[in-house]
Write a protein that holds these residues in place. Structure first.
Motif, PDB file in Angstrom:
ATOM      1  N   HIS A   4      60.856 -37.739  99.559  1.00  0.00           N
ATOM      2  CA  HIS A   4      59.930 -37.721  98.439  1.00  0.00           C
ATOM      3  C   HIS A   4      59.858 -36.321  97.881  1.00  0.00           C
ATOM      4  CE1 HIS A   4      58.512 -36.167 101.880  1.00  0.00           C
ATOM      5  NE2 HIS A   4      57.667 -37.073 102.251  1.00  0.00           N
ATOM      6  N   LYS A   7      54.895 -31.190  95.302  1.00  0.00           N
ATOM      7  CA  LYS A   7      55.059 -29.887  94.660  1.00  0.00           C
ATOM      8  C   LYS A   7      54.861 -28.789  95.697  1.00  0.00           C
ATOM      9  CE  LYS A   7      55.542 -30.366  90.073  1.00  0.00           C
ATOM     10  NZ  LYS A   7      56.496 -31.450  90.325  1.00  0.00           N
ATOM     11  N   LEU A   8      55.504 -27.676  95.464  1.00  0.00           N
ATOM     12  CA  LEU A   8      55.234 -26.525  96.309  1.00  0.00           C
ATOM     13  C   LEU A   8      53.779 -26.135  96.130  1.00  0.00           C
ATOM     14  CD1 LEU A   8      58.285 -24.140  95.930  1.00  0.00           C
ATOM     15  CD2 LEU A   8      57.658 -25.583  97.833  1.00  0.00           C
ATOM     16  N   SER A   9      53.110 -25.905  97.236  1.00  0.00           N
ATOM     17  CA  SER A   9      51.717 -25.515  97.103  1.00  0.00           C
ATOM     18  C   SER A   9      51.402 -24.408  98.084  1.00  0.00           C
ATOM     19  CB  SER A   9      50.816 -26.717  97.373  1.00  0.00           C
ATOM     20  OG  SER A   9      51.014 -27.176  98.684  1.00  0.00           O
ATOM     21  N   ALA A  10      51.018 -23.276  97.568  1.00  0.00           N
ATOM     22  CA  ALA A  10      50.752 -22.132  98.426  1.00  0.00           C
ATOM     23  C   ALA A  10      49.275 -21.780  98.361  1.00  0.00           C
ATOM     24  CB  ALA A  10      51.599 -20.940  98.008  1.00  0.00           C
ATOM     25  N   ARG A  11      48.461 -22.781  98.688  1.00  0.00           N
ATOM     26  CA  ARG A  11      47.032 -22.509  98.716  1.00  0.00           C
ATOM     27  C   ARG A  11      46.744 -21.428  99.750  1.00  0.00           C
ATOM     28  NH1 ARG A  11      47.459 -27.550 101.012  1.00  0.00           N
ATOM     29  NH2 ARG A  11      48.475 -28.938  99.537  1.00  0.00           N
TER      30      ARG A  11
ATOM     31  N   GLU B  69      54.329 -31.938 106.415  1.00  0.00           N
ATOM     32  CA  GLU B  69      55.073 -31.689 105.194  1.00  0.00           C
ATOM     33  C   GLU B  69      54.453 -30.551 104.384  1.00  0.00           C
ATOM     34  OE1 GLU B  69      56.383 -35.188 103.173  1.00  0.00           O
ATOM     35  OE2 GLU B  69      55.925 -34.221 101.257  1.00  0.00           O
ATOM     36  N   ASP B  70      53.118 -30.493 104.365  1.00  0.00           N
ATOM     37  CA  ASP B  70      52.460 -29.351 103.723  1.00  0.00           C
ATOM     38  C   ASP B  70      52.951 -28.049 104.329  1.00  0.00           C
ATOM     39  OD1 ASP B  70      50.987 -30.952 102.086  1.00  0.00           O
ATOM     40  OD2 ASP B  70      49.117 -30.800 103.231  1.00  0.00           O
ATOM     41  N   TYR B  73      56.357 -27.182 103.071  1.00  0.00           N
ATOM     42  CA  TYR B  73      56.315 -26.636 101.718  1.00  0.00           C
ATOM     43  C   TYR B  73      55.710 -25.234 101.706  1.00  0.00           C
ATOM     44  CZ  TYR B  73      57.944 -30.832  99.328  1.00  0.00           C
ATOM     45  OH  TYR B  73      58.713 -31.866  98.883  1.00  0.00           O
ATOM     46  N   MET B  76      58.368 -22.767 102.459  1.00  0.00           N
ATOM     47  CA  MET B  76      59.183 -22.570 101.266  1.00  0.00           C
ATOM     48  C   MET B  76      58.483 -21.586 100.330  1.00  0.00           C
ATOM     49  SD  MET B  76      61.812 -24.566 101.691  1.00  0.00           S
ATOM     50  CE  MET B  76      62.580 -24.535 100.081  1.00  0.00           C
ATOM     51  N   ALA B  77      57.214 -21.851 100.051  1.00  0.00           N
ATOM     52  CA  ALA B  77      56.491 -21.051  99.079  1.00  0.00           C
ATOM     53  C   ALA B  77      56.348 -19.602  99.515  1.00  0.00           C
ATOM     54  CB  ALA B  77      55.110 -21.662  98.845  1.00  0.00           C
TER      55      ALA B  77
END
Lengths: 248, 248
Positions: A4, A7-11, B69-70, B73, B76-77
């Motif tokens: 799937h 989106k990349l999320s860098a919270r 998965e978070d 990501y 990656m970020a």
DNA sequence: ACAAAAGTGTTTTTTATACACCCATGC
DNA sequence: GCATGGGTGTATAAAAAACACTTTTGT
């Protein structure tokens, strides 16, 4: 699930504390009832919270000193007596809140499930019913609502089984030592569905590959010409290892 | 690793305490340098024990409230700025003692690694070098000794990449919006090796499938006839979804 | 003009698919 | 003898593989 696109999320949870995990292993154990042409999956009735009295995949929590794979084999050994089996890791499900225990008192502890996929010989598999426990083979077409996200895991396992059957010799781990070509064909049909290949073409293709040896022994199943028993020849199969061999 | 055969073992660690886990996510991030025909993997230099000053796959420990998965990501970020990528779960490595931290003071805590596999566009990928950190693309043919069991994870990821390329359209996640058929061909050669198909056959097969649309735009790269730029047409590809499409 | 890269076509071989038909047995 | 399942062969279509050839550019 693979494939799937979030989106990349860098919270900035950069300073969030690490999660503590308990790791469970859940097995999707398949077998094929060739007599009735049914693909079966092993389910157990849960005897404790959460999801008490729900059917679920057989699983366990990983213990100290135990590898994931050891845990997967331990589940097998506790539920089923079997000589031959195929087992491999399937997928790891680990979102927060997939297990209701994460909500309650034990704050911060996460439950992660590493699932394994197994295929066993139906005829030789002997279920171990410990005292009050419910344990049963279910046709994959008729599985009830399961505990946790186990329906999802099962679906994923079923997909993997179908793929495996097409390009690897798992079928022979699950057939008797000697089998007729029709036994093999029925197994493929049961797992893959009716429309994958004509019997005589299936037969021709497999024999041409050359890793099935005719034992010369004949068996008669009711009316009709007796069938030859074949044996899977592992040495003859060796050159096909890792090649994109196609069975269907 | 999948596909092996241990024996069923039901040792009586029945009353062993449960293991407590920290869960790490490690990413095998590939890209293809089409200019130099090299398949690259992203490595980072570790800046803390264990394995300080060793190269490793970029990874992180999972935080409270964060899904696997978070976390993938997030890695990656933190390491790379990129618009397009493909990401999926690879495998979970979790034997005891795979992380030396299990030995030391924090007794009983296990480290488990859920690995993810990613493919990014080399030209658009911008590495984020935080202060002192080493981060670099390595040719997969020249990766050094890595920390933990990361060489094993990389090997596993590489195998998955090769398979993916053969039966799914990942290549288009990683090529520019518009590309020449030779760009595509080079990508396949770089990942899969020289001997998979002749250019004109590759070309004919792909065009026949009908999901590459010729934009009409021509580009000239030095000498030779200018090439048409093609675009991947996702709608036209839809009917092939989940089918055993073969590209090679 | 010629080398280099792009693109087309042709020939041969192999594989897939759909059947038709023969064989050996039980009843 | 005939229904039943086992087993073989053949004819057609499609796909894979090898490779020759044409087209359009830069130099």
């Amino acid at each position: 699930m693979p494939g799937h696109n979030s989106k990349l999320s860098a919270r900035s949870l950069n300073q969030q504390p690490l999660a503590d995990f308990k790791v469970g292993v859940d097995n999707v154990i398949f077998s094929v009832d060739t007599a009735q042409n049914r693909l079966l999956v092993l389910l157990v009735m849960r005897q404790q919270e959460p999801f008490i009295n729900s059917w679920s995949l057989p699983g366990t929590l990983v213990r100290q000193g135990e590898s994931l794979e050891d845990a997967a084999y331990r589940i097998m050994a506790e539920k089923i007596r079997v000589e031959n089996l195929y087992l491999e890791q399937l997928y790891t499900f680990g979102g927060p809140l997939r297990d209701p225990r994460e909500d309650s008192t034990s704050f911060g502890v996460r439950y992660l499930s590493v699932s394994y996929f197994a295929l066993v010989r139906f005829e030789e598999a002997e279920l171990i019913a410990d005292k009050v426990a419910g344990i049963a083979w279910y046709s994959v077409k008729q599985v009830p609502q399961l505990a946790f996200d186990h329906n999802e895991i099962l679906t994923y396992g079923h997909r993997r089984l179908k793929n495996k059957l097409e390009y690897s010799p798992v079928a022979f781990d699950v057939l008797p030592e000697m089998f007729t070509l029709n036994d093999l064909y029925q197994l493929y049909i049961t797992v893959l569905g009716e429309n994958f290949s004509d019997y005589s073409n299936f037969r021709a293709r497999l024999l041409k590959l050359g890793f099935l040896s005719d034992t010369g022994i004949k068996v008669s199943r009711g009316a009709g010409r007796p069938a030859s028993l074949y044996r899977f020849n592992a040495e003859a199969f060796a050159p096909f290892k890792d090649k994109p061999l196609v069975f269907i």
